[in-house]
Design an enzyme around this catalytic site. Structure first.
Site, short mmCIF file in Angstrom:
data_model
loop_
_atom_site.label_atom_id
_atom_site.label_comp_id
_atom_site.label_asym_id
_atom_site.label_seq_id
_atom_site.Cartn_x
_atom_site.Cartn_y
_atom_site.Cartn_z
N LEU A 78 4.27 -5.08 -20.15
CA LEU A 78 5.52 -4.81 -19.45
C LEU A 78 5.33 -3.80 -18.33
O LEU A 78 4.44 -2.95 -18.37
CB LEU A 78 6.56 -4.27 -20.44
N LYS A 101 2.76 -2.48 -35.92
CA LYS A 101 3.63 -3.58 -35.49
C LYS A 101 3.54 -4.78 -36.43
O LYS A 101 4.55 -5.45 -36.71
CB LYS A 101 3.28 -3.99 -34.05
N ASP A 161 -14.66 -3.53 -18.95
CA ASP A 161 -13.60 -4.40 -18.45
C ASP A 161 -12.49 -4.63 -19.46
O ASP A 161 -11.35 -4.92 -19.09
CB ASP A 161 -14.18 -5.78 -18.08
N ARG A 201 -1.96 5.64 -8.64
CA ARG A 201 -3.24 5.92 -7.99
C ARG A 201 -3.17 5.62 -6.49
O ARG A 201 -3.62 6.42 -5.66
CB ARG A 201 -4.36 5.08 -8.63
N PRO A 241 6.44 -9.24 -26.75
CA PRO A 241 6.38 -9.26 -25.29
C PRO A 241 4.97 -9.13 -24.74
O PRO A 241 4.09 -8.51 -25.35
CB PRO A 241 7.21 -8.02 -24.88
N TRP A 289 -11.83 1.23 -12.61
CA TRP A 289 -12.78 0.88 -13.66
C TRP A 289 -13.04 -0.62 -13.71
O TRP A 289 -12.14 -1.43 -13.52
CB TRP A 289 -12.22 1.33 -15.02
N TYR A 328 -1.68 1.11 -33.47
CA TYR A 328 -0.39 0.60 -32.99
C TYR A 328 -0.18 -0.83 -33.47
O TYR A 328 0.90 -1.20 -33.95
CB TYR A 328 -0.35 0.68 -31.47
#
Length: 314
Positions: free
Chosen positions: A168, A142, A271, A189, A165, A204, A138
């Site tokens: 979002l 971009k 993380d 969730r 941005p 997680w 991705y």
């Protein structure tokens, strides 16, 4: 520079960003908003896109259409994320040039920036190091869009600009727990845990990473602001200028949803990047700032989710 209005083509108008743009322009009659659904116009198809531009002659374009998804989707579908986004961008930008659009705003993503980078992330950090591997397809697409916009400006004098941005969220987001981003995933969730009276929700990681979350209606405001006030080959960050830990965000979302159970953190899981905060000094110098606080934005998003449960992307 002040725009009096005109014909504005909002691509991807059924998505998270596109819907926010439609809300923003709904009370601005000086703008003639043009949209096409994916069924009506496949933006990956250059010939069809050219025919649309020839017939409609949009003066302005906000390029918000993209194939998007969370880490899992991007990692498991790299070809789709790379090719679909390249095709959409190439098709729209070349048609905008061919049919003489006055201005195009191309929306990128913070995943264009290196995985290891000084915080807050400045625009000139682009291409100074490797990207996060899971988002690379991705991100590469971009970056190609950015370079194409810069190329049209340099080679053909086109007023094509690029906004990046922050993360979002908001109404019409994707709440699918497998394929959504972190914030709508947390909303879903906790909602499901409340509905089923689950005693715990396991998340997680450690919850310590910090993220910058931008309410999508603030982005819509920023897009309109940039169309009127920005003209440069340089990319520009669009964010709120503050960050919040995933742990704190989860606690706020749990409170807003009304879930009474326990949050458990599975520290055997990764993380991700410890921080992703944008340097928004360029936007601030131009005179724009985000207005929506995190708690307010999450509450608005959850109300929308409850009211549109039957049709929301889940």
């Amino acid at each position: 520079m002040s725009l009096s209005g005109g014909k504005l083509f909002i691509t991807g108008h059924n998505g998270l960003v596109g819907r926010a743009l439609l809300r923003f322009y709904a009370d601005k009659p000086q703008w003639q908003i043009i949209t096409r659904s994916r069924a009506e116009l496949d933006l990956r198809d250059q010939q069809a896109t050219n025919a649309f531009f020839e017939a409609e002659r949009p003066e302005y374009v906000i390029l918000a259409a993209a194939k998007v998804g969370g880490i899992k989707a991007s990692y498991t579908q790299p070809v789709d994320f790379l090719l679909d986004n390249l095709q959409i961008q190439n098709s729209v930008l070349s048609a905008a040039h061919r049919y003489d659009a006055k201005k195009v705003l191309f929306l990128g993503s913070t995943c264009i920036y290196p995985k290891v980078v000084e915080m807050p992330i400045r625009e000139d950090s682009l291409l100074t190091g490797p990207m996060e591997e899971t988002n690379a397809p991705y991100g590469v697409a971009k970056i190609a869009g950015i370079k194409l916009c810069q190329g049209y400006r340099h080679q053909h004098g086109r007023d094509f600009i690029c906004g990046m941005p922050a993360n979002l969220y908001g109404p019409f987001d994707n709440f699918d727990p497998e394929h959504s981003h972190v914030l709508p995933s947390l909303v879903r969730r906790f909602h499901e845990a409340k509905r089923t009276n689950a005693p715990t929700v396991t998340l997680w990681g450690s919850g310590t990473p910090k993220r910058e979350f931008l309410f999508v209606d603030d982005l819509a405001s920023a897009c309109a602001f940039l169309l009127e006030n920005y003209s440069s080959s340089e990319i520009i960050n669009i964010g709120c200028g503050w960050e919040i830990s995933i742990r704190e965000a989860a606690e706020i979302i749990r409170e807003i949803v009304g879930y009474q159970g326990e949050i458990r953190w599975d520290t055997s899981q990764p993380d991700g990047n410890p921080r992703r905060l944008l340097d928004i000094s360029r936007m601030e110098k131009l005179g724009w700032k985000a207005k929506t606080g995190f708690r307010e934005g999450v509450a608005h998003t959850y109300r929308w989710f409850l009211e549109n449960r039957a049709t929301a992307r889940t």
